[in-house]
Design an enzyme around this catalytic site. Structure first.
Site, mmCIF file in Angstrom:
data_model
loop_
_atom_site.group_PDB
_atom_site.id
_atom_site.type_symbol
_atom_site.label_atom_id
_atom_site.label_comp_id
_atom_site.label_asym_id
_atom_site.label_seq_id
_atom_site.Cartn_x
_atom_site.Cartn_y
_atom_site.Cartn_z
ATOM 1 N N LYS A 209 14.249 -54.702 16.981
ATOM 2 C CA LYS A 209 14.020 -53.261 16.817
ATOM 3 C C LYS A 209 14.832 -52.432 17.788
ATOM 4 O O LYS A 209 15.335 -52.919 18.798
ATOM 5 C CB LYS A 209 12.520 -52.953 16.944
ATOM 6 C CG LYS A 209 11.792 -53.297 15.657
ATOM 7 C CD LYS A 209 10.400 -52.761 15.571
ATOM 8 C CE LYS A 209 9.815 -53.135 14.204
ATOM 9 N NZ LYS A 209 8.368 -52.930 14.135
ATOM 10 N N ARG A 244 5.794 -61.194 14.497
ATOM 11 C CA ARG A 244 6.589 -61.020 13.274
ATOM 12 C C ARG A 244 8.063 -60.986 13.649
ATOM 13 O O ARG A 244 8.497 -60.108 14.385
ATOM 14 C CB ARG A 244 6.154 -59.701 12.610
ATOM 15 C CG ARG A 244 6.852 -59.371 11.311
ATOM 16 C CD ARG A 244 6.299 -58.046 10.748
ATOM 17 N NE ARG A 244 6.954 -57.694 9.511
ATOM 18 C CZ ARG A 244 8.129 -57.077 9.443
ATOM 19 N NH1 ARG A 244 8.768 -56.723 10.533
ATOM 20 N NH2 ARG A 244 8.675 -56.801 8.271
HETATM 21 C C1 7PJ Z 1 6.553 -53.987 11.054
HETATM 22 C C2 7PJ Z 1 6.056 -54.285 9.797
HETATM 23 C C3 7PJ Z 1 5.696 -54.118 12.186
HETATM 24 C C4 7PJ Z 1 4.000 -54.847 10.650
HETATM 25 C C5 7PJ Z 1 8.110 -53.628 9.618
HETATM 26 C C6 7PJ Z 1 11.249 -53.929 11.011
HETATM 27 C C7 7PJ Z 1 10.726 -52.755 10.266
HETATM 28 N N1 7PJ Z 1 4.794 -54.716 9.587
HETATM 29 N N2 7PJ Z 1 7.041 -54.052 8.906
HETATM 30 N N3 7PJ Z 1 4.436 -54.552 11.930
HETATM 31 N N4 7PJ Z 1 7.845 -53.598 10.932
HETATM 32 N N5 7PJ Z 1 2.742 -55.270 10.489
HETATM 33 O O1 7PJ Z 1 10.988 -55.088 10.718
HETATM 34 O O2 7PJ Z 1 12.030 -53.651 11.971
HETATM 35 O O3 7PJ Z 1 6.029 -53.849 13.343
HETATM 36 S S1 7PJ Z 1 9.614 -53.180 8.892
#
Ligand code: 7PJ
Length: 262
Positions: A209, A244
């Site tokens: 990020k 994640r």
């Molecule tokens: C997140 C997400 C996060 C959850 C994305 C990226 C943007 N879902 N979906 N938490 N970020 N739960 O992957 O940079 O931080 S999309």
């Protein structure tokens, strides 16, 4: 050791896949590869939620993700499948196709979302976001970012329980980068352990990020792996239950080493 949620972007414009188009076959291969590398959850997304991104029409999102879910279900792999969406119709189709988790960056605020989760009995991940992806980074503001995010998540837990979703089916996520400046993200990260008191598993998504890019003198996405790993280790130490990530093998290795020596 936390669960590693491997990101499967089924979008042509995904910011961290350099605009590559994902065919179904490529998406399946990528998912199976991440499982081999140690992912215990695969998070399937058909809509980019990067800052400034336009929403994707529901039918296009469904066309992208549903065949991927059905094919992965047939593979019978020992992982949980998660759908990254905020659209109730996509949730319904994904649940019918057999996903285990609804990962909603809107924390189930869309009309009808709660009912789908409650009636299907799947797990929900509730994420904090200030504003909407198109405009959320324009002028984020909080009185107190920790307590504002905490109160929001508590309110969403309450809405879930009211709708009939059980406690064991709820995951919480402070939403790094979603309507937050670098200072807000740092404040949240430093105080990540304070979210444990809410009593739910915490999901952390910081992989590649822009907070990492900013810290590293505007490093491009392709140069954010080491920063992502540092935050994965810290998140694990602060009690995150799910991390994640894009880079599953590297994350799995740092977490395994951390677990062995701590
Ligand atoms: C997140 C997400 C996060 C959850 C994305 C990226 C943007 N879902 N979906 N938490 N970020 N739960 O992957 O940079 O931080 S999309």
């Amino acid at each position: 050791m936390p669960n590693i949620m491997g990101i499967l972007n089924v979008t042509p414009d995904s910011f961290s896949d350099g605009g590559d188009f994902f065919s179904i076959g490529d998406a399946i291969d990528r998912a199976l590869f991440m499982v081999q590398e140690g992912a215990t959850i695969i998070d399937i997304g058909g809509e980019s939620s990067r800052p400034g991104a336009d929403p994707v029409p529901t039918d296009i999102e469904i066309k992208r993700i549903i065949p991927v879910i059905y094919t992965l279900k047939k593979e019978n792999i020992p992982v949980k499948l998660s759908i990254d969406t905020c659209k109730p119709e996509v949730m319904r189709r994904a649940v019918d196709a057999g996903v285990d988790i609804i990962n909603d960056i809107m924390a189930m605020r869309a009309e009808g979302a709660l009912e789908i989760a409650a009636s299907s009995g799947v797990t929900v991940s509730l994420m904090h976001m200030q504003g909407r992806p198109r405009t959320m980074q324009q002028n984020p503001h909080y009185d107190d970012v920790i307590s504002d995010v905490k109160h929001f998540l508590e309110e969403r837990v309450h809405a879930c329980i009211e709708a009939g979703i059980s406690y064991e089916k709820i995951i919480l996520d402070p939403g790094f980068g979603f309507g937050k400046t670098l200072e807000h993200n740092v404040e949240l990260f430093k105080n990540l352990d304070m979210f444990q008191s809410l009593g739910f598993p915490i999901l952390v998504g910081v992989s590649r990020k822009s907070m990492i890019g900013t810290i590293l003198n505007n490093a491009p996405v392709s140069m954010r792996l080491y920063g992502s790993l540092a935050l994965a280790v810290l998140a694990a130490q602060k009690g995150a239950a799910i991390i994640r990530v894009h880079d599953v093998k590297a994350t799995q290795e740092v977490l395994r080493v951390l677990q062995t020596v701590s």
